[in-house]
Enzyme design. Structure first.
Site, PDB file in Angstrom:
ATOM      1  N   HIS A  17       0.849  -1.237   0.016  1.00 16.45           N
ATOM      2  CA  HIS A  17      -0.009   0.107   0.049  1.00 16.45           C
ATOM      3  C   HIS A  17       0.852   1.097  -0.143  1.00 16.45           C
ATOM      4  O   HIS A  17       0.343   2.284   0.789  1.00 16.45           O
ATOM      5  CB  HIS A  17      -0.834  -0.009   1.140  1.00 16.45           C
ATOM      6  CG  HIS A  17      -1.824  -1.059   1.327  1.00 16.45           C
ATOM      7  ND1 HIS A  17      -3.003  -1.009   0.609  1.00 16.45           N
ATOM      8  CD2 HIS A  17      -1.886  -2.375   1.891  1.00 16.45           C
ATOM      9  CE1 HIS A  17      -3.816  -2.107   0.684  1.00 16.45           C
ATOM     10  NE2 HIS A  17      -2.979  -3.114   1.541  1.00 16.45           N
ATOM     11  N   ASN A  55     -10.049  -3.196   2.300  1.00 10.91           N
ATOM     12  CA  ASN A  55      -9.925  -3.022   0.888  1.00 10.91           C
ATOM     13  C   ASN A  55     -11.310  -2.654   0.055  1.00 10.91           C
ATOM     14  O   ASN A  55     -12.304  -2.839   0.710  1.00 10.91           O
ATOM     15  CB  ASN A  55      -9.233  -4.445   0.422  1.00 10.91           C
ATOM     16  CG  ASN A  55      -7.835  -4.592   0.641  1.00 10.91           C
ATOM     17  OD1 ASN A  55      -6.973  -3.655   0.795  1.00 10.91           O
ATOM     18  ND2 ASN A  55      -7.398  -5.935   0.733  1.00 10.91           N
ATOM     19  N   TYR A  67       0.571  -4.855  11.574  1.00  7.60           N
ATOM     20  CA  TYR A  67       0.427  -3.565  11.306  1.00  7.60           C
ATOM     21  C   TYR A  67       1.134  -2.569  12.155  1.00  7.60           C
ATOM     22  O   TYR A  67       1.911  -1.604  11.916  1.00  7.60           O
ATOM     23  CB  TYR A  67      -1.081  -3.134  10.941  1.00  7.60           C
ATOM     24  CG  TYR A  67      -1.783  -3.541   9.699  1.00  7.60           C
ATOM     25  CD1 TYR A  67      -1.960  -2.557   8.727  1.00  7.60           C
ATOM     26  CD2 TYR A  67      -1.531  -4.939   9.352  1.00  7.60           C
ATOM     27  CE1 TYR A  67      -2.698  -2.915   7.450  1.00  7.60           C
ATOM     28  CE2 TYR A  67      -1.934  -5.177   7.914  1.00  7.60           C
ATOM     29  CZ  TYR A  67      -2.505  -4.138   6.952  1.00  7.60           C
ATOM     30  OH  TYR A  67      -2.992  -4.614   5.876  1.00  7.60           O
TER      31      TYR A  67
END
Length: 506
Positions: free
Chosen positions: A73, A146, A356
Site C-alpha cells: 500500500h 480493501n 500492522y
C-alpha cells in the site's frame, strides 16, 4: 486559469489565502537566515567552510527526508471528513461512535494500491486499500480494509510469500509473471479474489467510484454484553464506475496520479464524495451452522441470508494540509479497536493485529501514535508506557509508570470490562493447513454464474489470459485446471484465449 484543475492551482490558492506578509526564512532551530542562495566559502571560488551551519542544517535534514516506504500500500491518497449515524444499531454494538442517530465522528481515510511502489500508477490492476480512522471518545478505531470483500489467502503465515510474488524478482528486479501465477495457482483459495481482481472492478475509476469492505469478520458487543459477529461494508454514493483496460493503461503513462488528482479536485471543488456504511450480522448459533467457515476471509456472507443493515454515512470534505504530515505518516492498524468492537477467530485478522502496528513502529518509530494524525485526541492517554525515541509529549509527567499502584495512577475501566466478551474455545493445538480442506471454488462458481453477464465473463477471461500468457506453460496449464473447477466454460474460454495469445506472438 483556463485548462487547469484545482490541484494544479494549489500554490496559487496558497498564495491567495495568505493575509500577512511572508516571514523570514529560518534554520531548523529558528534562527533567521540573511542569505539563502549561497554557501559560505573562502573567496568567491574557494571551498565551503565547515562552520557553514546553514548549509549543514539544510543538507543534513534533506539527507533524512525519506522514511521507509510502506511494504504494501505504498502509493496512496488521503482525505478527512466525518461519519454520521443514520440508523440505530445499539442493539448490536455499544461502541460510542454508534450511540445515537445524527451523531458525527471525525475521521481520516487513506486509499491506495497494494503492490506498487510509491511512484507507481494509480490505475494499475490491483486491489485498492480502503482504510478508515475514526477519532472516537473511546480512542481511535481503525477499520482497515480493501475495495474487495475477500482476500487471496486465509492463513497469515503465507502473507510475506504472497506479497513477495506481487513485488519484484529478487535478481532481475522486474515484475515476474511466473512468481505471480506460481503462488496463486498453488493456493486455490486465491481464486475468488483473483477473479474479482481481473474483473472490471480490478481497475476502478479513481477512489470515489469503488466500495470499501472491512473484509474480516468482527465481533460486536451491545450494552448487555451480548456478542454477535459482523462484517462492515461501505457502498459508494457516487456509483460503481470502472476503467476499461485501454483507458487504464493510457492513464498509467499520461497521468499516473489520476486517482490522487481526482480525489483532491472533488474535495477542493466541494463535490464531497460519500459512502454509506452497512453491516451484516450473524449470531453465534448461525455461525455454528454456517456452510462455510464464517471467519474465512476468502469467502463472503450471502446478502440474501444475512442482509445489509444500514448504519450511517461517511463524507470526505477536507484535503490534507500537508501530504507527508497527514497521509505518509498516517498509520492504520486492525489492532486499534474500541469497546464494543472485537476481533473474531479470523486467522488473517489475527496476523494483521500484530503486523500492522509492528511495521508502523519500524517505519515511524515506537511513539508513532503521538504523531498528530494518529493521536487519539478525543481522550487523554493514561497508561504505563514511557520514553522511547521521539517521545514529544510530557511523558505523563510524574504519574506512576507501573500497575497496580497506590499513588493515584489510572484505573481499569468498568465499562470496557463489561463490554469484553467471553468466548469458549476448545481444540487440539496443531498447524492446520486449509489449502485443500476447504471449498475453494463454490463461491467463485456463484460469482461466475450469477454475478457476471456474458460480456463481463469474456472480459474477465481476456484480462486473465493477457497476464497469464506471459507465465511459463506449466503455470498456464495449472491455472486452467483451477479455473475449470470453477466452471467448465471458464476453463474452456481461458484455454481458447491463451491459444490466441500464443499464436499472436508468432
Amino acid at each position: 486559469m483556463a485548462g487547469r484543475d484545482a490541484a494544479s492551482n494549489q500554490l496559487i490558492d496558497y498564495k491567495n489565502s495568505q493575509t500577512v506578509s511572508p516571514g523570514a526564512i529560518t534554520t531548523g532551530n529558528g534562527a533567521p537566515i540573511g542569505i539563502k542562495d549561497a554557501s559560505q566559502t573562502v573567496g568567491p571560488r574557494g571551498p565551503i567552510l565547515l562552520q557553514d551551519v546553514n548549509f549543514l542544517d539544510e543538507m543534513s535534514h534533506f539527507d533524512r527526508e525519506r522514511i521507509p516506504e510502506r511494504v504494501v500500500h505504498a502509493k496512496g491518497a488521503g482525505a478527512f471528513g466525518y461519519f454520521e449515524v443514520t440508523h440505530d444499531i445499539t442493539q448490536y454494538c455499544a461502541a460510542k461512535i454508534f450511540d445515537k442517530v445524527k451523531k458525527r465522528t471525525p475521521l481520516a481515510v487513506r486509499f491506495s494500491t497494494v503492490g506498487g511502489e510509491s511512484g507507481s500508477a494509480d490505475t494499475a490492476r490491483d486491489p485498492r486499500g480502503f482504510a478508515v480512522k475514526f477519532y472516537t471518545e473511546d480512542g481511535v478505531w481503525d477499520l482497515v480494509g480493501n475495495n474487495t470483500p475477500v482476500f487471496f489467502i486465509r492463513d497469515p503465515i503465507l502473507f510475506p510469500s504472497f506479497i513477495h510474488t506481487q513485488k519484484r524478482n529478487p535478481q532481475t528486479h522486474l515484475k515476474d509473471p511466473d512468481m505471480f501465477w506460481d503462488f496463486l495457482t498453488l493456493r486455490p483459495e486465491s481464486a475468488h479474489q483473483v477473479c474479482i481482481l481481473f474483473s472490471d472492478r480490478g481497475t476502478p475509476d479513481g477512489y470515489c467510484h469503488m466500495n470499501g469492505y472491512g473484509s474480516h469478520t468482527f465481533k460486536l458487543i451491545n450494552a448487555k454484553g451480548e456478542p454477535i459477529y459482523a462484517k462492515f461494508h461501505f457502498k459508494t454514493d457516487q456509483g460503481i464506475k470502472n476503467l476499461d483496460v485501454k483507458t487504464a493503461d493510457q492513464l498509467a503513462s499520461t497521468d499516473p496520479d489520476y486517482s490522487i488528482r481526482d480525489l483532491y479536485n472533488r474535495i477542493k471543488t466541494c463535490k464531497f464524495p460519500s459512502w454509506t456504511m452497512y453491516i451484516q450480522v450473524m449470531t453465534y448459533e448461525q455461525a455454528k451452522k454456517f456452510k462455510y467457515n464464517p471467519f474465512d476471509v476468502t469467502k463472503v456472507w450471502s446478502q440474501k441470508e444475512y442482509p445489509l443493515i444500514p448504519v450511517g454515512k461517511m463524507v470526505l470534505d477536507r484535503n490534507p494540509k500537508n501530504y507527508f504530515a497527514e497521509v505518509e505518516q498516517i498509520a492504520f492498524s486492525p489492532a486499534h479497536l474500541v469497546p464494543g468492537v472485537e476481533p473474531s477467530p479470523d486467522k488473517m485478522l489475527h496476523g494483521r493485529l500484530f503486523s500492522y502496528s509492528d511495521t508502523h513502529r519500524h517505519r515511524l518509530g515506537p511513539n508513532y501514535l503521538q504523531i498528530p494524525v494518529n493521536c487519539p485526541y478525543k481522550v487523554k492517554i493514561e497508561n504505563f508506557q514511557r520514553d522511547g525515541a521521539m517521545n514529544v509529549t510530557d511523558n505523563q509527567d510524574g504519574a506512576p509508570n507501573y500497575f497496580p499502584n497506590s499513588f493515584n495512577g489510572p484505573q481499569e475501566c468498568p465499562r470496557a470490562r463489561a463490554l469484553s466478551s467471553c468466548c469458549p474455545v476448545t481444540g487440539d493445538v496443531y498447524r492446520y493447513s486449509s489449502g485443500d480442506t476447504e471449498d475453494n471454488f463454490g463461491q467463485v462458481t456463484d460469482f461466475w454464474v450469477h454475478v457476471l453477464d456474458k460480456c463481463a465473463k469474456k472480459r474477465l477471461v481476456q484480462n486473465i489470459a493477457g497476464h497469464l500468457s506471459n507465465a511459463s506453460q506449466f503455470l498456464q496449464e495449472r491455472a486452467v485446471k483451477n479455473f475449470t473447477q470453477v466452471h467448465a466454460d471458464f476453463g474452456r474460454m481461458l484455454t481458447e484465449e491463451l491459444n490466441l495469445a500464443k499464436s499472436s506472438k508468432f
